[in-house]
Design a protein around this motif. Sequence first.
Motif, PDB file in Angstrom:
ATOM      1  N   GLY A 209       0.887  -0.968   0.237  1.00 19.79           N
ATOM      2  CA  GLY A 209       0.134  -0.212   0.090  1.00 19.79           C
ATOM      3  C   GLY A 209       1.027   1.086   0.089  1.00 19.79           C
ATOM      4  O   GLY A 209       0.571   2.436  -0.610  1.00 19.79           O
ATOM      5  N   ALA A 210       1.941   1.368   0.665  1.00 21.96           N
ATOM      6  CA  ALA A 210       2.661   2.467   0.890  1.00 21.96           C
ATOM      7  C   ALA A 210       3.459   2.863  -0.523  1.00 21.96           C
ATOM      8  O   ALA A 210       3.532   3.919  -1.144  1.00 21.96           O
ATOM      9  N   ILE A 211       3.928   1.641  -1.090  1.00 28.19           N
ATOM     10  CA  ILE A 211       4.622   1.921  -2.339  1.00 28.19           C
ATOM     11  C   ILE A 211       3.779   2.307  -3.445  1.00 28.19           C
ATOM     12  O   ILE A 211       3.997   3.214  -4.208  1.00 28.19           O
ATOM     13  N   ILE A 212       2.463   1.796  -3.463  1.00 31.06           N
ATOM     14  CA  ILE A 212       1.399   2.189  -4.358  1.00 31.06           C
ATOM     15  C   ILE A 212       1.140   3.781  -4.282  1.00 31.06           C
ATOM     16  O   ILE A 212       1.131   4.494  -5.258  1.00 31.06           O
ATOM     17  N   ALA A 213       0.997   4.127  -3.011  1.00 32.43           N
ATOM     18  CA  ALA A 213       0.698   5.450  -2.842  1.00 32.43           C
ATOM     19  C   ALA A 213       1.887   6.432  -3.304  1.00 32.43           C
ATOM     20  O   ALA A 213       1.728   7.655  -3.748  1.00 32.43           O
ATOM     21  N   MET A 214       3.111   5.865  -3.161  1.00 33.46           N
ATOM     22  CA  MET A 214       4.097   6.844  -3.501  1.00 33.46           C
ATOM     23  C   MET A 214       4.203   6.925  -4.968  1.00 33.46           C
ATOM     24  O   MET A 214       4.706   7.835  -5.600  1.00 33.46           O
ATOM     25  N   GLU A 215       3.752   5.763  -5.674  1.00 32.93           N
ATOM     26  CA  GLU A 215       3.620   5.783  -7.175  1.00 32.93           C
ATOM     27  C   GLU A 215       2.813   6.778  -7.624  1.00 32.93           C
ATOM     28  O   GLU A 215       3.063   7.483  -8.711  1.00 32.93           O
ATOM     29  N   GLU A 216       1.579   6.987  -6.870  1.00 30.69           N
ATOM     30  CA  GLU A 216       0.506   7.873  -7.300  1.00 30.69           C
ATOM     31  C   GLU A 216       0.850   9.415  -6.659  1.00 30.69           C
ATOM     32  O   GLU A 216       0.200  10.170  -6.796  1.00 30.69           O
ATOM     33  N   GLU A 217       2.255   9.582  -6.032  1.00 27.45           N
ATOM     34  CA  GLU A 217       2.505  10.677  -5.565  1.00 27.45           C
ATOM     35  C   GLU A 217       1.470  11.376  -4.257  1.00 27.45           C
ATOM     36  O   GLU A 217       1.523  12.501  -4.206  1.00 27.45           O
ATOM     37  N   TYR A 218       1.347  10.422  -3.474  1.00 22.81           N
ATOM     38  CA  TYR A 218       0.324  10.924  -2.261  1.00 22.81           C
ATOM     39  C   TYR A 218       1.541  11.576  -1.384  1.00 22.81           C
ATOM     40  O   TYR A 218       2.481  11.216  -1.251  1.00 22.81           O
ATOM     41  N   ASP A 219       0.885  12.592  -0.363  1.00 20.66           N
ATOM     42  CA  ASP A 219       1.866  12.952   0.675  1.00 20.66           C
ATOM     43  C   ASP A 219       2.053  11.754   1.736  1.00 20.66           C
ATOM     44  O   ASP A 219       1.396  10.891   1.694  1.00 20.66           O
ATOM     45  N   VAL A 220       2.716  12.360   2.775  1.00 15.18           N
ATOM     46  CA  VAL A 220       2.977  11.411   3.841  1.00 15.18           C
ATOM     47  C   VAL A 220       1.816  10.623   4.467  1.00 15.18           C
ATOM     48  O   VAL A 220       1.927   9.563   4.904  1.00 15.18           O
ATOM     49  N   PHE A 221       0.867  11.572   4.818  1.00 16.15           N
ATOM     50  CA  PHE A 221      -0.393  11.236   5.403  1.00 16.15           C
ATOM     51  C   PHE A 221      -1.093   9.956   4.427  1.00 16.15           C
ATOM     52  O   PHE A 221      -1.640   8.912   5.043  1.00 16.15           O
TER      53      PHE A 221
END
Length: 200
Positions: free
Chosen positions: A18-30
Amino acid sequence: MAWEVLSAIGTIAFAVSGAIIAMEEEYDVFGIYLLGFVTAFGGGAVRNLLIGVPVSALWEQEMMFQLALAAITLVFLFPNRLLGQWNRWGHFFDAIGLSAFAVQGALYAVELELPVYAVIVAAVLTGSGGGIIRDLLAGRKPLVLKAEIYAVWAAIAGLLIGVDLISNDFTLYILFAAILVMRVLSYTYKWRLPSRKITV
């Protein structure tokens, strides 16, 4: 023992996913932490709702939350190194989460003395529910809804455990490894279930 080990493996694998996919989608730290936790615990929450267990039971898993927090933090602190590995190993981590949580979810239902079909549903929801929520929040088509063979392996794990063919720790680990291998073979060789397109 199998319960705790498989829970830990699945929690870490899906939190990282989940964390890596969030980073791929350029989500912020929250967003990174939120998607990591939702992926790790979403399937268990949905399962609990459907089989009549209070969702609040999730909050008793303090160690699992700590493991998820540590895994997400590592991904956040060392993104470049881990993202490079994710391109190579991402599906494998997802397969680990699917396998571990499918077996764990089935065991949970058996412990509650639920019928076989409920054990199968619990295995599928626990194994793939977090991934479905993750993909939806990331704006992606859920992997489980594609033709690629995914949740079928979780259903098979639930069936084998539900009919009491597999019960002791050793055979549970063998089942976990078998489901993992079959999932890896599925995406490696692009095994697919039959599908049908409507043409106008």
